[in-house]
Write a protein that holds these residues in place. Sequence first.
Motif, short mmCIF file in Angstrom:
data_model
loop_
_atom_site.label_atom_id
_atom_site.label_comp_id
_atom_site.label_asym_id
_atom_site.label_seq_id
_atom_site.Cartn_x
_atom_site.Cartn_y
_atom_site.Cartn_z
N ALA A 110 0.60 -4.55 -5.50
CA ALA A 110 2.01 -4.68 -5.87
C ALA A 110 2.35 -3.70 -6.99
O ALA A 110 3.41 -3.06 -6.97
N TYR A 111 1.47 -3.55 -7.97
CA TYR A 111 1.67 -2.62 -9.08
C TYR A 111 1.78 -1.19 -8.55
O TYR A 111 2.69 -0.45 -8.92
N ASP A 112 0.84 -0.81 -7.68
CA ASP A 112 0.86 0.54 -7.11
C ASP A 112 2.10 0.78 -6.26
O ASP A 112 2.68 1.86 -6.30
N TYR A 113 2.50 -0.23 -5.51
CA TYR A 113 3.70 -0.11 -4.68
C TYR A 113 4.94 0.06 -5.56
O TYR A 113 5.79 0.92 -5.31
N LEU A 114 5.02 -0.71 -6.62
CA LEU A 114 6.14 -0.61 -7.54
C LEU A 114 6.18 0.76 -8.20
O LEU A 114 7.24 1.37 -8.33
N ARG A 115 5.01 1.27 -8.60
CA ARG A 115 4.93 2.61 -9.19
C ARG A 115 5.42 3.67 -8.21
O ARG A 115 6.18 4.57 -8.57
N LEU A 116 5.02 3.53 -6.96
CA LEU A 116 5.42 4.48 -5.93
C LEU A 116 6.94 4.47 -5.71
O LEU A 116 7.57 5.53 -5.64
N VAL A 117 7.51 3.28 -5.63
CA VAL A 117 8.97 3.18 -5.44
C VAL A 117 9.69 3.75 -6.65
O VAL A 117 10.68 4.49 -6.51
N LEU A 118 9.21 3.46 -7.85
CA LEU A 118 9.83 4.02 -9.05
C LEU A 118 9.77 5.54 -9.03
O LEU A 118 10.77 6.21 -9.31
N GLU A 119 8.63 6.08 -8.66
CA GLU A 119 8.47 7.54 -8.61
C GLU A 119 9.38 8.16 -7.55
O GLU A 119 10.02 9.18 -7.79
N GLU A 120 9.45 7.55 -6.38
CA GLU A 120 10.24 8.11 -5.28
C GLU A 120 11.75 7.99 -5.51
O GLU A 120 12.50 8.91 -5.19
N GLU A 121 12.18 6.87 -6.04
CA GLU A 121 13.61 6.59 -6.11
C GLU A 121 14.23 6.83 -7.48
O GLU A 121 15.45 6.97 -7.59
N PHE A 122 13.42 6.85 -8.52
CA PHE A 122 13.91 7.01 -9.90
C PHE A 122 13.02 8.01 -10.63
O PHE A 122 12.45 7.70 -11.68
N LEU A 123 12.90 9.21 -10.08
CA LEU A 123 11.96 10.20 -10.60
C LEU A 123 12.19 10.52 -12.07
O LEU A 123 11.23 10.59 -12.85
N ALA A 124 13.42 10.72 -12.49
CA ALA A 124 13.70 11.06 -13.89
C ALA A 124 13.22 9.95 -14.82
O ALA A 124 12.63 10.23 -15.88
N VAL A 125 13.45 8.71 -14.45
CA VAL A 125 13.00 7.57 -15.26
C VAL A 125 11.48 7.51 -15.27
O VAL A 125 10.87 7.30 -16.32
N TYR A 126 10.88 7.68 -14.11
CA TYR A 126 9.42 7.68 -13.98
C TYR A 126 8.81 8.72 -14.92
O TYR A 126 7.89 8.42 -15.69
N LEU A 127 9.34 9.93 -14.90
CA LEU A 127 8.82 11.00 -15.76
C LEU A 127 9.05 10.70 -17.23
O LEU A 127 8.19 10.99 -18.07
N ARG A 128 10.19 10.12 -17.56
CA ARG A 128 10.48 9.75 -18.95
C ARG A 128 9.48 8.70 -19.44
O ARG A 128 8.95 8.81 -20.55
#
Length: 71
Positions: free
Chosen positions: A6-24
């Motif tokens: 679930a953690y990895d899936y959430l990380r993947l969705v965050l990276e794919e859909e909210f890239l700027a936030v993920y990078l921040r």
Amino acid sequence: MTESIAYDYLRLVLEEEFLAVYLRFINHGILHYELTNMLELSAPLMRGLDEDDRFLKYEIIGTIADYLQEE
């Protein structure tokens, strides 16, 4: 879905859909902290659901968006 999946899936969705936030989050060193908080909010959604379920992804995107608005 196990917690690590679930953690990895959430990380993947965050990276794919909210890239700027993920990078921040990565740049500030808070990615794990923020994902843990999001995981707590989205845990009920992930129980017994399949990561290939597109509706799960939509629900997770909505949960992330709500979380980010409260940030």
